[in-house]
Motif scaffolding. Structure first.
Motif, mmCIF file in Angstrom:
data_model
loop_
_atom_site.group_PDB
_atom_site.id
_atom_site.type_symbol
_atom_site.label_atom_id
_atom_site.label_comp_id
_atom_site.label_asym_id
_atom_site.label_seq_id
_atom_site.Cartn_x
_atom_site.Cartn_y
_atom_site.Cartn_z
ATOM 1 N N ASN A 238 -7.465 -0.361 2.892
ATOM 2 C CA ASN A 238 -7.384 1.054 2.554
ATOM 3 C C ASN A 238 -6.050 1.387 1.888
ATOM 4 O O ASN A 238 -5.995 2.089 0.872
ATOM 5 N N ALA A 239 -4.973 0.866 2.454
ATOM 6 C CA ALA A 239 -3.644 1.110 1.885
ATOM 7 C C ALA A 239 -3.531 0.533 0.476
ATOM 8 O O ALA A 239 -2.975 1.172 -0.428
ATOM 9 N N GLU A 240 -4.055 -0.661 0.279
ATOM 10 C CA GLU A 240 -3.994 -1.291 -1.041
ATOM 11 C C GLU A 240 -4.821 -0.515 -2.063
ATOM 12 O O GLU A 240 -4.408 -0.351 -3.219
ATOM 13 N N HIS A 241 -5.986 -0.022 -1.630
ATOM 14 C CA HIS A 241 -6.826 0.741 -2.551
ATOM 15 C C HIS A 241 -6.106 1.991 -3.050
ATOM 16 O O HIS A 241 -6.187 2.341 -4.242
ATOM 17 N N TRP A 242 -5.417 2.669 -2.146
ATOM 18 C CA TRP A 242 -4.712 3.905 -2.499
ATOM 19 C C TRP A 242 -3.265 3.642 -2.937
ATOM 20 O O TRP A 242 -2.526 4.584 -3.205
ATOM 21 N N ARG A 243 -2.893 2.373 -3.005
ATOM 22 C CA ARG A 243 -1.557 1.958 -3.448
ATOM 23 C C ARG A 243 -0.456 2.643 -2.645
ATOM 24 O O ARG A 243 0.472 3.255 -3.177
ATOM 25 N N LEU A 244 -0.586 2.498 -1.337
ATOM 26 C CA LEU A 244 0.359 3.126 -0.423
ATOM 27 C C LEU A 244 1.155 2.072 0.327
ATOM 28 O O LEU A 244 0.602 1.057 0.770
ATOM 29 N N SER A 245 2.421 2.324 0.498
ATOM 30 C CA SER A 245 3.258 1.453 1.310
ATOM 31 C C SER A 245 3.007 1.756 2.782
ATOM 32 O O SER A 245 2.532 2.848 3.122
ATOM 33 N N PRO A 246 3.342 0.819 3.660
ATOM 34 C CA PRO A 246 3.161 1.086 5.102
ATOM 35 C C PRO A 246 3.882 2.356 5.554
ATOM 36 O O PRO A 246 3.391 3.077 6.430
#
Length: 300
Positions: A238-246
């Motif tokens: 999910n984080a990778e799809h939305w290009r979000l850092s932890p």
């Protein structure tokens, strides 16, 4: 910041539920035990006392039960819905004509014990994951006719409500996907049909389905019967799809929310919540909650 307000039930809803319960209990001839043993002018006082530790829910329903049977009965609450109480705590005093007090007793206690049991059990689940950002949610698995009351009790226990019925949110499950022909297509069709004010959630049983679902941007993805390791992978996807850092992931309002579900128990919810999912839903808090032991003790 404004403090969160405690949940409330509309007065009309409360009265309708209690009236129905009283009519069921009084039947065709009324409380023949009380009518045959207690004179019309006899009075009594009583206390509602909690016998186990728990969270109170349903005091207003109890008050209305006594009022509907006899409007002259005095009901004095000593606690409030949502309060955590210790064994032996008095939560209300009741006084007035004994006939009405005794005839309303069981309906009042049934609501109080059942709803307080749900609130208490929900609090145990919520306490297990209080150190995480996840919320424990109920489901539509409720006793017919009591859903609004049971969901109210869940909120009092620190839980969150899932949808109330089939009409207030979309939840595309495996059978919908099987019949409609695909995950992404079903999401897009639902979003188009319902409009922008209705949330769309889809159930997936693996990461491949999840990736497909993300292409259609649902509001929530339900991760069905996945263990902690797979749930952690899902959070990463999910984080990778939305290009979000932890660091940005939890608070970002754009991303799809994730819900874990399936055979959630009190001894497993912590591990599920610690994976980073947003919600953990379980029918246990409504369908498996034991009643809270509350008694009505006459004090005269």
């Amino acid at each position: 910041m404004t403090a969160a307000l405690r949940p409330e039930l509309p007065a009309l809803m409360v009265e309708d539920q209690v009236r129905t319960a009283l009519l069921e209990d009084l039947g065709r001839a009324g409380d023949i035990t009380t009518l045959s043993t207690i004179g019309p002018d006899m009075t009594a006082s009583a206390t509602l006392r909690v016998r186990d530790a728990g969270v109170i829910a349903g005091l207003e329903l109890a008050r209305v039960a006594f009022r509907l049977v006899d409007p002259s009965i005095r009901f004095e609450p000593l606690a409030a819905d949502g309060d955590r109480v210790a064994p032996g705590t008095d939560i209300a005093r009741i006084s007035g004509r004994a006939r009405g007090l005794l005839s309303a007793e069981r309906v009042a206690l049934n609501f109080l014990m059942h709803l307080s049991g749900i609130a208490t059990y929900t609090a145990k689940f919520a306490d297990e994951i209080a150190h995480t950002t996840a919320k424990v949610c109920c489901t539509r698995k409720t006793i017919p006719g009591l859903r609004a009351l049971e969901k109210y009790a869940v909120r009092l226990g620190g839980g969150s409500n899932h949808r109330y019925g089939l009409d207030d949110a979309v939840l595309i499950k495996d059978n919908h996907i099987a019949v409609s022909g695909g995950v992404a297509g079903a999401i897009r069709a639902a979003s188009t049909y319902c409009g922008h004010l209705v949330k769309v959630e889809v159930e997936v049983d693996g990461l491949a389905q999840m990736r497909e679902a993300l292409t259609a941007a649902p509001d929530v993805i339900l991760l069905d019967n996945m263990g902690p390791e797979l749930l952690r992978e899902a959070v990463t996807v999910n984080a990778e799809h939305w290009r979000l850092s932890p660091a940005d992931y939890a608070a970002d309002p754009r991303r799809t929310r994730l819900e874990a579900s399936g055979n959630v128990k009190l001894d497993t919810i912590r591990a599920l919540a610690e994976t980073g999912v947003d919600y953990v839903s379980t029918s246990k808090i409504t369908m498996a909650a034991p009643t809270l032991d509350i008694g009505l003790d006459v004090t005269i």
